[in-house]
Design a protein around this motif. Structure first.
Motif, PDB file in Angstrom:
ATOM      1  N   VAL A  29       0.827  -5.241  -4.631  1.00  0.00           N
ATOM      2  CA  VAL A  29      -0.119  -5.544  -3.544  1.00  0.00           C
ATOM      3  C   VAL A  29      -0.211  -7.055  -3.316  1.00  0.00           C
ATOM      4  O   VAL A  29      -1.269  -7.660  -3.473  1.00  0.00           O
ATOM      5  CB  VAL A  29      -1.520  -4.909  -3.750  1.00  0.00           C
TER       6      VAL A  29
ATOM      7  N   GLU B 282       1.111   3.770  -3.253  1.00  0.00           N
ATOM      8  CA  GLU B 282       0.452   5.071  -3.136  1.00  0.00           C
ATOM      9  C   GLU B 282       1.431   6.207  -3.413  1.00  0.00           C
ATOM     10  O   GLU B 282       1.140   7.136  -4.173  1.00  0.00           O
ATOM     11  CB  GLU B 282      -0.164   5.216  -1.743  1.00  0.00           C
TER      12      GLU B 282
ATOM     13  N   THR C  57      -6.154   0.223  -0.290  1.00  0.00           N
ATOM     14  CA  THR C  57      -4.947   0.829  -0.838  1.00  0.00           C
ATOM     15  C   THR C  57      -5.394   1.972  -1.736  1.00  0.00           C
ATOM     16  O   THR C  57      -6.146   1.762  -2.694  1.00  0.00           O
ATOM     17  CB  THR C  57      -4.132  -0.193  -1.644  1.00  0.00           C
TER      18      THR C  57
ATOM     19  N   ALA D 162       0.804  -1.222   0.000  1.00  0.00           N
ATOM     20  CA  ALA D 162       0.000   0.000   0.000  1.00  0.00           C
ATOM     21  C   ALA D 162       0.837   1.272   0.000  1.00  0.00           C
ATOM     22  O   ALA D 162       0.691   2.136  -0.877  1.00  0.00           O
ATOM     23  CB  ALA D 162      -0.956  -0.013   1.189  1.00  0.00           C
TER      24      ALA D 162
END
Length: 469
Positions: A208, A186, A349, A182
């Motif tokens: 992920v 991001e 996420t 995550a």
């Protein structure tokens, strides 16, 4: 309880600590809250709040150029990073004040000590200034910090973590991100959308990796289409630094590669903050990764000491942390009446498209002896996605083939996080496929995708009219 100056002492002033303090105050206890660093912990200061506002800023920049609407002009232009960063800092300061300092003032039974603490016993904490704080029970909520693997050359070269990456004074021209869970993804997408050339390296077979395989495969492809260079299933061999840049050498199983960039971000997880608090001297047991071991009531091996939040290990979500802090305080003050229960825990996420999941994947269901019944609905069948000109992703539901109860949901969509609560409730309360299909879902909402996915267990949704039952 009358076994000390306070009924309960809480070591750590982040989200778990505040939840514990507020619960204690609500139960009429005298509460001592001890924090040696910045009040508010990870989420508000260097985690959820700053990252999500920067993600939205990067999305606004991205949409200036990339959207699916003809007739809407696109505009080029590099973002004003110092202004964006200052806006982020202002929001963090505002929420730290309103949600921590101001909240604290509303509870006169909570006493704050802004000093580092060391546990002396199950009922005594010594502050850095020399004072001792005594209490009938202690709750440890000291959180966690970024962790980096022992990659050759990494420690010598230095690197960014999530906090320092978001505090950069200037945007780099290029960035390598090690870790594709995550936080890594991001921030990778955030910087890419702000004009940074980004390379992502992940040791596990897909991005992920803790999510359903279909999600990781599709998200990796979407990120590559957006211009990020994503490598999964790699072994990082060496990190070097020369001049103003980094070189990372890695092996993808077939040959050796080297990638260079101006900055390096390591996002390979977090480890509990358990060193330097005297835990080893008061009978508290630690796990393999240094996390505090607790029972189902969040009680440690020392019956007078409880622990909650990131310091007890995964899952490190602020809503789990707050739940655990309140529960630990309640159990410490009233006896072990409530069990720590993470059934139907949703995970998100905040990439674009975002990932949201709850419950079991089909493989996990089979591992538990459950024969799964699976529905996977591409977003091209969701009217809201068609109207928004964004059909990236899908809704995947997993049901128990024998009972028809929903046992898992895995969503890849622009606003997946806004869709996951309904499946979480379905799992928590044992709802069936029919319960979802027979519930009204407003037309032209993404949540309608949940109903359509439920219908897709037994029907061809291409043969349904709008809102058809």
């Amino acid at each position: 309880m009358q076994h000390g100056e306070f009924d309960i002492a809480i070591v750590g002033g982040g989200s778990a600590g505040f939840a514990a303090a507020i619960k204690g105050a609500g139960l009429g206890a005298r509460v001592g809250l001890i924090e040696g660093g910045t009040l508010g912990g990870t989420c508000v200061n260097v985690g959820c709040v700053p990252s999500k506002t920067l993600i939205r800023a990067a999305e606004a920049q991205h949409r200036r150029i990339h959207h699916g609407f003809r007739g809407i002009p696109t505009t080029e232009g590099r973002p004003d990073w110092p202004t964006v960063r200052a806006e982020k800092d202002a929001l963090v300061a505002e929420l730290r004040q309103s949600k921590y300092w101001n909240v604290l003032r509303a509870y006169p039974s909570i006493s704050l000590f802004q000093e580092r603490a060391t546990l002396v016993s199950g009922r005594e904490v010594r502050l850095a200034g020399g004072r001792s704080v005594t209490a009938a029970k202690i709750v440890v909520t000291t959180g966690a910090s970024p962790w980096a693997p022992p990659i050759p050359g990494l420690a010598e070269a230095g690197y960014l973590d999530n906090a320092s990456a978001m505090a950069l004074e200037h945007l780099p021209e290029s960035l390598i991100v090690i870790g594709a869970s995550a936080v890594g993804l991001e921030l990778a997408q955030l910087f890419a959308r702000l004009g940074v050339e980004v390379t992502v390296l992940e040791a596990l077979p897909r991005v992920v990796p803790g999510e359903d395989p279909d999600v990781g495969i599709a998200l990796g492809d979407y990120l590559r289409e957006e211009g990020l260079e994503v490598h999964a299933g790699v072994q990082i061999e060496q990190v070097g630094r020369a001049g103003n840049g980094y070189t990372v050498s890695f092996n993808d199983g077939s040959k050796r590669h080297a990638v260079r960039a101006e900055q390096l971000l390591v996002a390979t997880g977090r480890r509990a903050n358990t060193k330097g608090f005297g835990l080893e001297t008061v009978g508290v047991t630690l796990g393999k990764k240094g996390e505090i071991a607790v029972n189902e009531f969040l009680q440690t091996a020392n019956p007078d000491i409880y622990a909650a939040g990131d310091v007890i290990g995964d899952p490190m979500f602020v809503y789990v942390v707050a739940y655990g802090g309140a529960l630990a305080a309640e159990n410490a003050l009233t006896g072990n009446a409530r069990r720590y229960d993470l059934t139907a825990l949703p995970k998100i996420t905040f990439t674009d498209p975002a990932v949201a999941s709850v419950g079991l994947t089909e493989d996990q269901a089979r591992a538990q002896g459950i024969e799964p019944f699976v529905s996977k609905l591409p977003l091209e069948h969701v009217p809201r996605s068609l109207a928004a000109r964004d059909t990236r992703g899908f809704v995947k539901l997993v049901a128990d083939g024998a009972t028809q109860k929903i046992i898992g949901a895995h969503i890849l969509a622009a606003d997946a996080g806004e869709m996951i609560t309904e499946p979480a409730l379905a799992i928590k309360f044992g709802l069936t496929i029919e319960d979802l299909t027979s519930t009204f879902h407003p037309y032209l909402t993404l949540s309608e995708g949940i109903k359509l996915a439920a219908q897709a267990f037994t029907k061809d949704v291409e043969k349904l009219s709008c809102c058809a039952a």
